[in-house]
Design an enzyme around this catalytic site. Structure first.
Site, PDB file in Angstrom:
ATOM      1  N   HIS A  14      31.955  57.851  36.915  1.00 47.08           N
ATOM      2  CA  HIS A  14      31.416  57.833  38.273  1.00 47.08           C
ATOM      3  C   HIS A  14      32.012  58.975  39.091  1.00 47.08           C
ATOM      4  O   HIS A  14      33.021  59.578  38.705  1.00 47.08           O
ATOM      5  CB  HIS A  14      31.662  56.492  38.966  1.00 47.08           C
ATOM      6  CG  HIS A  14      33.051  55.953  38.844  1.00 47.08           C
ATOM      7  ND1 HIS A  14      34.147  56.614  39.313  1.00 47.08           N
ATOM      8  CD2 HIS A  14      33.515  54.800  38.294  1.00 47.08           C
ATOM      9  CE1 HIS A  14      35.226  55.899  39.081  1.00 47.08           C
ATOM     10  NE2 HIS A  14      34.881  54.790  38.440  1.00 47.08           N
TER      11      HIS A  14
HETATM   12  P1  TYD Z   1      35.190  50.173  37.593  1.00 45.95           P
HETATM   13  O1  TYD Z   1      34.836  51.055  38.746  1.00 45.95           O
HETATM   14  O2  TYD Z   1      34.216  50.016  36.510  1.00 45.95           O
HETATM   15  O3  TYD Z   1      36.589  50.650  36.995  1.00 45.95           O
HETATM   16  P2  TYD Z   1      36.940  52.061  36.294  1.00 45.95           P
HETATM   17  O4  TYD Z   1      36.326  53.119  37.106  1.00 45.95           O
HETATM   18  O5  TYD Z   1      38.400  52.121  36.379  1.00 45.95           O
HETATM   19  O6  TYD Z   1      36.468  52.023  34.905  1.00 45.95           O
HETATM   20  O7  TYD Z   1      35.572  48.748  38.203  1.00 45.95           O
HETATM   21  C1  TYD Z   1      35.503  47.548  37.461  1.00 45.95           C
HETATM   22  C2  TYD Z   1      35.242  46.402  38.415  1.00 45.95           C
HETATM   23  O8  TYD Z   1      36.326  46.213  39.325  1.00 45.95           O
HETATM   24  C3  TYD Z   1      33.993  46.591  39.247  1.00 45.95           C
HETATM   25  O9  TYD Z   1      33.324  45.343  39.316  1.00 45.95           O
HETATM   26  C4  TYD Z   1      34.511  46.934  40.628  1.00 45.95           C
HETATM   27  C5  TYD Z   1      35.871  46.279  40.666  1.00 45.95           C
HETATM   28  N1  TYD Z   1      36.850  47.015  41.468  1.00 45.95           N
HETATM   29  C6  TYD Z   1      37.271  46.521  42.690  1.00 45.95           C
HETATM   30  O10 TYD Z   1      36.823  45.463  43.148  1.00 45.95           O
HETATM   31  N2  TYD Z   1      38.204  47.213  43.399  1.00 45.95           N
HETATM   32  C7  TYD Z   1      38.728  48.383  42.946  1.00 45.95           C
HETATM   33  O11 TYD Z   1      39.588  48.999  43.631  1.00 45.95           O
HETATM   34  C8  TYD Z   1      38.268  48.908  41.672  1.00 45.95           C
HETATM   35  C9  TYD Z   1      38.805  50.199  41.152  1.00 45.95           C
HETATM   36  C10 TYD Z   1      37.336  48.184  40.977  1.00 45.95           C
END
Ligand code: TYD
Length: 141
Positions: free
Chosen positions: A55
């Site tokens: 992302h």
């Molecule tokens: P995601 O963005 O997929 O994590 P990464 O980029 O590290 O692979 O996030 C996984 C899940 O956690 C998604 O449902 C959103 C949630 N989340 C939060 O609620 N708060 C946060 O600060 C982060 C990073 C994720």
């Protein structure tokens, strides 16, 4: 148009360690990193074949640190790419807004600490790579 080299930066944090062990300090608001830290999260237990991230963020700047173990981060702005291996607790990777990032190649002992300039807001994430590319190309024109 900003080059990728202006959008990410390798940081080295100060170590105040002594004979008792290491003590690494990271202060926000332009001391060690260029933003005030509003949120912290950390990732561990990701298998070697997992790709995380995938992302770009419209508002959040990040600093990534492997406080234990190793991982790799691929960054792109749609035109240029770079791969950074995070493998030392004193090393940080600063990412500006709108940088696309993939984290992968996690070692079994990897603990990836992420410092963020903003509170979590799912609506500022761009998770569709084609949409991201289109937006970045539109900026160039
Ligand atoms: P995601 O963005 O997929 O994590 P990464 O980029 O590290 O692979 O996030 C996984 C899940 O956690 C998604 O449902 C959103 C949630 N989340 C939060 O609620 N708060 C946060 O600060 C982060 C990073 C994720």
């Amino acid at each position: 148009m900003e080059t990728l080299k202006e959008q990410y930066k390798i940081l080295e944090f100060p170590d105040f360690g002594d004979e008792r062990g290491n003590l690494v300090v990271i202060e926000g608001e332009d001391f060690d990193i260029p933003f005030d830290i509003k949120r912290v999260f950390y990732i561990y237990g990701s298998d070697a074949e997992v790709i995380r991230g995938r992302h770009a963020n419209r508002r959040t700047q990040f600093v990534l640190i492997n406080v234990a173990g190793k991982s790799k981060v691929r960054v792109t702005n749609g035109r240029e790419n770079a791969i950074v291996e995070l493998n030392r607790p004193r090393m940080g990777l600063y990412l500006d807004t709108m940088v696309w990032k993939d984290m992968y190649d996690f070692s079994p002992d990897s603990i990836l600490l992420v410092l963020c300039s903003e509170h979590y807001d799912g609506s500022e994430y761009i998770r569709d790579y084609d949409a991201y590319l289109k937006e970045m190309q539109a900026k160039e024109n």
